[in-house]
Design a protein around this motif. Structure first.
Motif, PDB file in Angstrom:
ATOM      1  N   VAL A   1     -13.877  66.284 105.825  1.00 57.34           N
ATOM      2  CA  VAL A   1     -13.469  67.419 106.649  1.00 57.34           C
ATOM      3  C   VAL A   1     -12.878  68.477 105.715  1.00 57.34           C
ATOM      4  N   THR A   2     -13.561  69.610 105.615  1.00 59.42           N
ATOM      5  CA  THR A   2     -13.075  70.720 104.797  1.00 59.42           C
ATOM      6  C   THR A   2     -12.982  71.965 105.677  1.00 59.42           C
ATOM      7  N   ASN A   3     -12.268  72.959 105.200  1.00 56.33           N
ATOM      8  CA  ASN A   3     -12.103  74.192 105.981  1.00 56.33           C
ATOM      9  C   ASN A   3     -13.436  74.878 106.234  1.00 56.33           C
TER      10      ASN A   3
ATOM     11  N   MET B   1     -11.625  72.180 118.880  1.00 53.42           N
ATOM     12  CA  MET B   1     -11.495  71.788 117.489  1.00 53.42           C
ATOM     13  C   MET B   1     -11.558  70.260 117.345  1.00 53.42           C
ATOM     14  N   LYS B   2     -11.071  69.541 118.351  1.00 55.57           N
ATOM     15  CA  LYS B   2     -11.116  68.077 118.287  1.00 55.57           C
ATOM     16  C   LYS B   2     -12.550  67.572 118.195  1.00 55.57           C
TER      17      LYS B   2
ATOM     18  N   SER C   1     -14.249  65.451 115.201  1.00 56.75           N
ATOM     19  CA  SER C   1     -14.882  64.176 115.534  1.00 56.75           C
ATOM     20  C   SER C   1     -16.306  64.113 115.008  1.00 56.75           C
ATOM     21  N   ARG C   2     -17.064  65.191 115.178  1.00 57.17           N
ATOM     22  CA  ARG C   2     -18.449  65.225 114.692  1.00 57.17           C
ATOM     23  C   ARG C   2     -18.501  65.124 113.176  1.00 57.17           C
ATOM     24  N   LEU C   3     -17.607  65.807 112.488  1.00 58.13           N
ATOM     25  CA  LEU C   3     -17.578  65.725 111.026  1.00 58.13           C
ATOM     26  C   LEU C   3     -17.253  64.309 110.564  1.00 58.13           C
ATOM     27  N   LYS C   4     -16.238  63.726 111.162  1.00 58.32           N
ATOM     28  CA  LYS C   4     -15.824  62.380 110.766  1.00 58.32           C
ATOM     29  C   LYS C   4     -16.911  61.351 111.057  1.00 58.32           C
ATOM     30  N   SER C   5     -17.557  61.452 112.211  1.00 62.18           N
ATOM     31  CA  SER C   5     -18.592  60.470 112.564  1.00 62.18           C
ATOM     32  C   SER C   5     -19.841  60.617 111.698  1.00 62.18           C
TER      33      SER C   5
ATOM     34  N   ASP D   1     -15.070  75.653 109.832  1.00 64.87           N
ATOM     35  CA  ASP D   1     -15.331  77.037 110.229  1.00 64.87           C
ATOM     36  C   ASP D   1     -16.798  77.255 110.608  1.00 64.87           C
ATOM     37  N   VAL D   2     -17.725  76.693 109.843  1.00 64.99           N
ATOM     38  CA  VAL D   2     -19.146  76.851 110.160  1.00 64.99           C
ATOM     39  C   VAL D   2     -19.470  76.175 111.490  1.00 64.99           C
ATOM     40  N   LEU D   3     -18.985  74.954 111.682  1.00 68.05           N
ATOM     41  CA  LEU D   3     -19.246  74.261 112.958  1.00 68.05           C
ATOM     42  C   LEU D   3     -18.600  74.995 114.127  1.00 68.05           C
TER      43      LEU D   3
END
Length: 140
Positions: free
Chosen positions: A15-17, A1-2, A6-10, A21-23
């Motif tokens: 960051v949403t649920n 999950m980390k 990290s990928r979403l933030k970068s 969940d999709v990632l």
């Protein structure tokens, strides 16, 4: 999950649920998934429009890449960390299993070098091998 966070933030995305969940589904799957696969898995939590929007956002931001298929629907897989936004250069081979229909990224196979004639410019590359995946080969 980390790694997902990290990928979403970068990528600069919130960051949403649904994004998490999709990632998570794409990162846990050994093969590429279709939008139908994702919708079916997430239908109890999210409507199909939200899933489609999330997929499109991820493609636009270089988090996932789209793999066209002969059946006129796309499959999706996580991009490598180095896939820049708006420029999907996933120079790896995809393998299509003619038995189960799975599409697998073959990142370990080096990209094929192709010399184009003068005046030709490559803008995209799709290399798809057809056959039986390891699991289907064992069953035969």
């Amino acid at each position: 999950m980390k790694q997902i966070l990290s990928r979403l933030k970068s990528s600069g995305l919130r960051v949403t649920n649904i994004r998490k969940d999709v990632l998570a589904l794409l990162s846990e799957s050994p093969r590429a998934l279709s939008s139908h696969d994702l919708i079916e898995e997430l239908h109890e939590k999210y409507d199909r429009v939200s899933v489609f929007r999330t997929i499109n956002t991820f493609v636009e931001h270089g988090l996932i890449h789209q793999i066209p298929t002969s059946s006129d629907h796309n499959m999706y897989s996580l991009c490598r960390e180095s896939c820049p936004e708006h420029t999907h250069r996933e120079n790896h081979v995809h393998f299509y299993c003619s038995i189960c229909g799975g599409i697998y990224c073959m990142s370990e196979i080096p990209p094929v070098s192709i010399s184009l004639p003068d005046g030709f410019e490559e803008t995209d590359r799709e290399i798809i091998l057809n056959g039986r995946c390891a699991e289907c080969s064992r069953k035969q």
